[in-house]
Design an enzyme around this catalytic site. Structure first.
Site, PDB file in Angstrom:
ATOM      1  N   ASP A 153       0.889  -1.152   0.000  1.00 13.87           N
ATOM      2  CA  ASP A 153       0.000   0.000   0.000  1.00 13.87           C
ATOM      3  C   ASP A 153       0.934   1.210   0.000  1.00 13.87           C
ATOM      4  O   ASP A 153       2.042   1.136   0.512  1.00 13.87           O
ATOM      5  CB  ASP A 153      -0.864  -0.021   1.267  1.00 13.87           C
ATOM      6  CG  ASP A 153      -1.900   1.079   1.277  1.00 13.87           C
ATOM      7  OD1 ASP A 153      -2.061   1.739   0.239  1.00 13.87           O
ATOM      8  OD2 ASP A 153      -2.545   1.270   2.316  1.00 13.87           O
ATOM      9  N   ASP A 177      -1.511  -2.191   6.725  1.00 14.24           N
ATOM     10  CA  ASP A 177      -1.658  -1.783   8.129  1.00 14.24           C
ATOM     11  C   ASP A 177      -3.087  -1.394   8.476  1.00 14.24           C
ATOM     12  O   ASP A 177      -3.397  -1.178   9.640  1.00 14.24           O
ATOM     13  CB  ASP A 177      -0.715  -0.611   8.449  1.00 14.24           C
ATOM     14  CG  ASP A 177      -1.036   0.630   7.616  1.00 14.24           C
ATOM     15  OD1 ASP A 177      -1.796   0.506   6.637  1.00 14.24           O
ATOM     16  OD2 ASP A 177      -0.514   1.713   7.939  1.00 14.24           O
TER      17      ASP A 177
END
Length: 590
Positions: free
Chosen positions: A300, A528
């Site tokens: 990401d 995350d």
């Protein structure tokens, strides 16, 4: 809902034994682990041979037993250690629970929850008990229970299973079952249970052992016949009888590759220890080998190649500035689940006139829609979110402003106003920026040299992501969500060609991982946030950041405890070192 249980009612529930204390233990006990690792066919065979050698007094030929003891001890130690880590993580997963008691919101341990308590659920929380939803606007992931990965919207009166993850929204809920009576206590939880998955090398060694197990009986009979029937040894002579027994024991023990099994256990265990010294928690022993085999690493953008700290760089107003700022401040005050973008807006926008508005309805931010909306009485709807999803109709001047901001790599948020029956109006554009991490360029170069492909999957606009990637030396083709094909076969072709994927929803992140796997890749994924869970669970090697959501960490094989992206090359090196050492010595051993 506002008062919750009184102190007297809480004490009464405790007296009745309705506390959230779970005595149902998941996974094997220490005793079971010891028995399972000790009572094996090869251990039994070696023990019999050792007893025979002991009886005839051939003590020096019994040294092989130390290899058996060492191997069994390491297996027991690793499994008990892994079990304790899982138990510890399970405890950490939900330290405190917010409840309403005697009219006040208080934070208590989950074990202190009682029947009929009013609990406050919010994004990222794992529901600790079975409960009934009391408010609208809650989306949960029940995949740990049902296996279905789609988010389920909960309405007033709906049942919420313990173990579910709150993905969006916030709501109060009333506890319906606690402790051993909860649904999750009767099931094996995917993210909490100890799974001793085996690596490819371990699987290959198991195959070898199975073949040996099948062959060992006829071979042993042949050896016994050779030593005691067909040999020229005089068995009436004690020395020669001892020689026949030692010869038989030597041949049979040499068929069992104790050293090979021991080597694998020791090498993987040492790998885990070395990684822990780098502040990397390894939740599965076999994960080291899996990471070493990863040939596509999906990242990401936010928090991995960037610092994850957004700052408002500029705001372009197309309406009254003071009024627009008031609306934004009001929306910020309603947002209870602030992400990095909202935190940046909170620092930038301040207004003392927030309370003059009369709220009709509020829709919180969602990973699906990429925006949040509010309806204010006598004023209409205001939508704040990703510019390309909020600002559907723009003037040529506004379009030019957007293009210029995209060229500079800004993340762009927009605020639009909509009154029923009228055309939507763009009120302002907000430009935010996140700085790339200093070490990101060096790390991406390392993976490229190692033959590991990098794919960036982000919720941001693909052009913004591509410009950030360019800053860290990754120049590549990009594609947005709207351009992704629905067909699995076509998606497999697209993921092969493209490197950067923007405006991707959680479900499509998972689909991209699946398409890469279908192309024959071993896929690692770093995430995350809640929106990364589906992709992490789908990947071969899920890696979570220590600062990430607890639910996200629960599905990861590795946790980077200090959020240090720079340790990834070291993890890869360690994994490859372990594999190479085992492979070289295993070939020689066989």
């Amino acid at each position: 809902m506002t008062e919750g249980l009184s102190n007297a009612e809480v004490e009464e529930q405790k007296r009745l034994g309705n506390l959230n204390i779970m005595t149902v233990k998941v996974g094997n006990s220490n005793k079971d682990i010891i028995i399972k690792n000790s009572m094996t066919l090869f251990n039994l065979l070696n023990l019999v041979l050792a007893v025979v050698l002991f009886i005839i007094g051939s003590y020096k030929n019994m040294l092989f037993i130390f290899s058996i003891i060492s191997n069994t001890s390491i297996g027991i130690y690793q499994e008990i250690k892994a079990k304790r880590i899982i138990e510890k993580l399970s405890f950490l997963k939900q330290d405190k629970v917010e409840v309403i008691r005697a009219g006040e919101q208080v934070s208590i341990e989950k074990e202190e929850l009682v029947l009929k308590d009013i609990i406050c659920l919010k994004k990222g929380v794992q529901v600790p008990v079975d409960a009934i939803c009391l408010e609208e606007g809650l989306d949960v992931d029940e995949s740990m229970i049902t296996g279905e990965s789609d988010f389920i919207e909960k309405h007033v009166g709906d049942f919420i299973y313990s173990g579910s993850l709150v993905m969006q929204g916030a709501s109060k809920a009333q506890v319906q079952a606690v402790g051993n009576h909860t649904f999750i206590s009767k099931l094996t939880k995917e993210a909490s249970v100890l799974k001793k998955s085996k690596s490819k090398i371990q699987q290959q060694i198991d195959k070898i052992l199975k073949i040996i197990a099948i062959g060992i009986i006829p071979i042993s009979i042949l050896v016994l016949l050779n030593q005691f029937v067909f040999s020229s040894l005089n068995l009436s002579v004690i020395a020669q009888r001892k020689m026949a027994i030692v010869g038989t024991a030597t041949t049979i023990t040499s068929l069992i590759p104790e050293g090979l099994v021991l080597l694998t256990s020791v090498a993987l265990a040492l790998g885990v220890i070395k990684l822990s010294q780098m502040d990397v928690l390894t939740q599965e022993l076999s994960a080291i080998e899996t990471l070493a085999r990863v040939d596509v690493l999906c990242l990401d953008k936010t928090g991995t190649i960037t610092e994850g700290q957004m700052n408002v760089e500029n705001v372009l107003y197309y309406n009254d500035k003071a009024e627009t700022n008031d609306i934004i401040s009001y929306i910020i005050s309603l947002d209870k689940e602030q992400n990095s973008s909202m935190e940046a807006l909170t620092k930038y926008f301040t207004s003392g006139q927030q309370n003059t508005f009369e709220l009709v309805s509020y829709q919180p931010f969602s990973s699906e829609t990429k925006y949040q909306s509010v309806e204010i009485k006598n004023k209409g709807n205001y939508i704040l979110g990703a510019f390309d999803l909020v600002a559907k109709e723009v003037t040529s001047k506004q379009k030019a402003d957007i293009e210029e901001a995209l060229e500079k790599g800004y993340r762009i948020l927009a605020l639009s106003h909509n009154v029923l029956g009228e055309k939507s109006q763009l009120l302002c554009l907000i430009f935010l920026k996140d700085r790339p991490k200093k070490e990101a360029k060096k790390i991406l170069e390392y993976f490229e040299k190692q033959g590991t492909q990098i794919k960036i999957i982000s919720g941001d606009h693909p052009k913004t992501v591509s410009l950030i990637a360019k800053e860290v030396g990754l120049e590549a083709d990009y594609i947005g969500l709207s351009e992704l094909p629905e067909s699995e076969k076509e998606l497999q072709e697209v993921v092969e060609e493209k490197t950067i994927f923007g405006r991707i929803t959680p479900e499509r992140k998972r689909d991209i991982i699946a398409a890469l796997q279908a192309n024959g890749y071993t896929v690692g994924m770093i995430g995350d946030g809640i929106n990364d869970i589906l992709a992490l669970k789908k990947s071969d090697c899920p890696i979570a950041l220590g600062s990430g959501n607890e639910a996200t960490k629960s599905v990861a094989q590795f946790i980077l405890l200090k959020n240090d992206f720079s340790v990834l090359p070291n993890i890869l090196k360690e994994g490859r070192k372990v594999i190479n050492n085992i492979t070289r010595v295993a070939s020689m051993n066989l």
